[in-house]
Scaffold this active site. Sequence first.
Site, PDB file in Angstrom:
ATOM      1  N   HIS A   1     -12.239  78.096  27.031  1.00 17.92           N
ATOM      2  CA  HIS A   1     -11.427  77.612  28.153  1.00 17.92           C
ATOM      3  C   HIS A   1     -11.128  78.841  29.007  1.00 17.92           C
ATOM      4  O   HIS A   1     -10.916  79.928  28.463  1.00 17.92           O
ATOM      5  CB  HIS A   1     -10.061  77.085  27.716  1.00 17.92           C
ATOM      6  CG  HIS A   1     -10.067  75.896  26.809  1.00 17.92           C
ATOM      7  ND1 HIS A   1     -10.116  76.008  25.455  1.00 17.92           N
ATOM      8  CD2 HIS A   1      -9.987  74.574  27.089  1.00 17.92           C
ATOM      9  CE1 HIS A   1     -10.068  74.797  24.918  1.00 17.92           C
ATOM     10  NE2 HIS A   1      -9.995  73.909  25.890  1.00 17.92           N
TER      11      HIS A   1
ATOM     12  N   GLU B   1     -15.444  64.651  27.038  1.00 16.35           N
ATOM     13  CA  GLU B   1     -15.143  64.672  25.602  1.00 16.35           C
ATOM     14  C   GLU B   1     -14.082  63.620  25.285  1.00 16.35           C
ATOM     15  O   GLU B   1     -12.903  63.817  25.570  1.00 16.35           O
ATOM     16  CB  GLU B   1     -14.652  66.070  25.206  1.00 16.35           C
ATOM     17  CG  GLU B   1     -14.376  66.199  23.728  1.00 16.35           C
ATOM     18  CD  GLU B   1     -13.956  67.610  23.323  1.00 16.35           C
ATOM     19  OE1 GLU B   1     -14.435  68.599  23.934  1.00 16.35           O
ATOM     20  OE2 GLU B   1     -13.151  67.723  22.393  1.00 16.35           O
TER      21      GLU B   1
ATOM     22  N   HIS C   1     -11.971  63.483  16.733  1.00 14.92           N
ATOM     23  CA  HIS C   1     -11.532  62.538  17.769  1.00 14.92           C
ATOM     24  C   HIS C   1     -12.037  61.132  17.446  1.00 14.92           C
ATOM     25  O   HIS C   1     -11.348  60.146  17.690  1.00 14.92           O
ATOM     26  CB  HIS C   1     -12.053  62.952  19.148  1.00 14.92           C
ATOM     27  CG  HIS C   1     -11.524  64.267  19.631  1.00 14.92           C
ATOM     28  ND1 HIS C   1     -11.892  64.809  20.850  1.00 14.92           N
ATOM     29  CD2 HIS C   1     -10.651  65.141  19.078  1.00 14.92           C
ATOM     30  CE1 HIS C   1     -11.265  65.968  21.023  1.00 14.92           C
ATOM     31  NE2 HIS C   1     -10.511  66.188  19.955  1.00 14.92           N
TER      32      HIS C   1
ATOM     33  N   ASP D   1      -5.147  65.429  14.557  1.00 10.45           N
ATOM     34  CA  ASP D   1      -6.362  66.183  14.827  1.00 10.45           C
ATOM     35  C   ASP D   1      -6.284  67.535  14.096  1.00 10.45           C
ATOM     36  O   ASP D   1      -5.851  68.525  14.665  1.00 10.45           O
ATOM     37  CB  ASP D   1      -6.408  66.397  16.357  1.00 10.45           C
ATOM     38  CG  ASP D   1      -7.770  66.798  16.864  1.00 10.45           C
ATOM     39  OD1 ASP D   1      -8.745  66.672  16.114  1.00 10.45           O
ATOM     40  OD2 ASP D   1      -7.851  67.235  18.025  1.00 10.45           O
TER      41      ASP D   1
ATOM     42  N   ASP E   1      -8.727  69.313  12.942  1.00 12.09           N
ATOM     43  CA  ASP E   1      -9.798  70.226  13.375  1.00 12.09           C
ATOM     44  C   ASP E   1     -10.317  71.124  12.258  1.00 12.09           C
ATOM     45  O   ASP E   1     -10.470  72.335  12.443  1.00 12.09           O
ATOM     46  CB  ASP E   1      -9.307  71.123  14.525  1.00 12.09           C
ATOM     47  CG  ASP E   1      -9.279  70.388  15.845  1.00 12.09           C
ATOM     48  OD1 ASP E   1     -10.031  69.417  16.003  1.00 12.09           O
ATOM     49  OD2 ASP E   1      -8.497  70.789  16.726  1.00 12.09           O
TER      50      ASP E   1
HETATM   51  C1  XUL Z   1      -8.879  68.978  21.969  1.00 11.89           C
HETATM   52  C2  XUL Z   1     -10.247  69.522  22.039  1.00 11.89           C
HETATM   53  C3  XUL Z   1     -10.468  70.580  23.070  1.00 11.89           C
HETATM   54  C4  XUL Z   1     -11.736  70.422  23.826  1.00 11.89           C
HETATM   55  C5  XUL Z   1     -11.892  71.398  24.957  1.00 11.89           C
HETATM   56  O1  XUL Z   1      -8.662  68.093  20.920  1.00 11.89           O
HETATM   57  O2  XUL Z   1     -11.110  69.148  21.294  1.00 11.89           O
HETATM   58  O3  XUL Z   1     -10.408  71.824  22.453  1.00 11.89           O
HETATM   59  O4  XUL Z   1     -12.852  70.540  22.996  1.00 11.89           O
HETATM   60  O5  XUL Z   1     -10.826  71.367  25.827  1.00 11.89           O
HETATM   61 CO    CO Z   2     -13.191  69.491  21.219  1.00 14.68          CO
END
Ligand code: XUL
Ligand code: CO
Length: 483
Positions: A149, A279, A318, A354, A356
């Site tokens: 980002h 996304e 997601h 989430d 991750d």
């Molecule tokens: C948020 C997510 C972000 C996007 C990029 O859940 O996945 O990190 O991949 O903004």
């Molecule tokens: Co992402």
Amino acid sequence: MMSMKAVKLLLLCVICFSVVSKTVICEPPPTCPANLDGECGSEDSGEWEGEFFPGIPKIKYEGPTSKNPLAYKWYNPNEEILGKNMKDWLRFSVAFWHTFRGTGGDPFGAATKMWPWEDGTNSLAMAKRRMRANFEFLEKLGVDRWCFHDRDIAPDAETLEETNANLDEVVALAKELQGTKIRPLWGTAQLFMHPRYMHGGATSPEIGVYAYAAAQVKKAIEVTHYLGGENYVFWGGREGYQTLLNTDMERELDHMARFFEAAVAYKKKIGFNGTLLIEPKPQEPTKHQYDWDAATSANFLRKYGLIGEFKLNIECNHATLSGHSCHHELETARINGLLGNIDANTGDPQVGWDTDQFLMDVNEATLVMLSVIRNGGLSPGGFNFDAKLRRESTDVEDIFIAHIGGMDTLARGLRNAAKLIEDGSLDKLVRKRYQSFDTELGAQIEAGKVDFELLEKKAMEWGEPEVPSGKQELAEMIFQSAM
Ligand code: XUL
Ligand code: CO
């Protein structure tokens, strides 16, 4: 009296703690680089060009019998699988925000990761030092792609002009460090952290915010293009609503479409040939995000005539948040011609949000790779590790171990999926299930040439149909035989 530094730090932490986001940029770790004696936390603690991971060798393939945590057991980049090298099927990428901005902080606790190169500031010098750490990490891991980002890699300043200047300075260094081999898989603009985006960027009811978001995306597309990025991502973390009572959903969706149209026009204007990716994510941080899932995003793109201009970046965590499996989301994207990239991660079945995590489940990875092979690969997309170490994993080597584990799991998934495809039993089972349509009448139905009158005549002629078994357990048995 608090010192200016303490006031700044407090302010930064108040902002950060109030954001339940995975891109936490917060609490200064209490350590500082080994060669910066006494300078810890100083705004000008320097760029430091030393070695960031001194004890870690270049990671090599040692094969499945290896017990070395710092070696690949399944990922052998130049080994050919189904006519393509593993590295070309997988096209791995490191996510800058998790790997170099993740602190392990959560809404209940402070940072746990005391990376030795961090000086506890968000200074430009620190941004450049982190960028050097990123490239040493990529080199040692043997990965040629990274994702970022705008605001992860360079600090926000007082004005947009100054912020852009910060970004330019860090991007110039990144360009130099990339050399000829390394490229961004994708870049993106962070339109969710700053308080100005609390109601959204492209869907904010405030025109000044819409303009600011557009300016940020314009700049982020430019720097992605400059760095040779292959894709550009839109993740609309705050493009959604908290309640429909204060929201004109139709107007917000129209605004989002206009915003995307302008992005398409600008990309073409500057000659950026990368794929634009949306996304999907159903919620978090908003209660309802407009890009809920692959089907919702496909419908949005079709409605606004943008379907040929975008693809989707499917993130497995997601997918599960939206009540689907990752496989479902990948297949939905694929059959709509929209599978462009994968944010490779996974959630925890007992935790609702989430998380991750790095994907370490071989069954799941095999399902993912079945879709990818059927898609003919992902290029110019790839697998971005949008994944973070758990809060409790705090050794520098854990960053390597997590990526190696994630890469090996997907490599193993690729090997298994290739075995299933080469064996053909699963495809045969599926074909057999539909064999009644492999007839003259079936072909006519599929070509849209059969009306209800003819079908009624057939139903009467045939009488009660014999319905065959779905063979679900057999399908699962065949799948397991390849694990
Ligand atoms: C948020 C997510 C972000 C996007 C990029 O859940 O996945 O990190 O991949 O903004
Ligand atoms: Co992402």
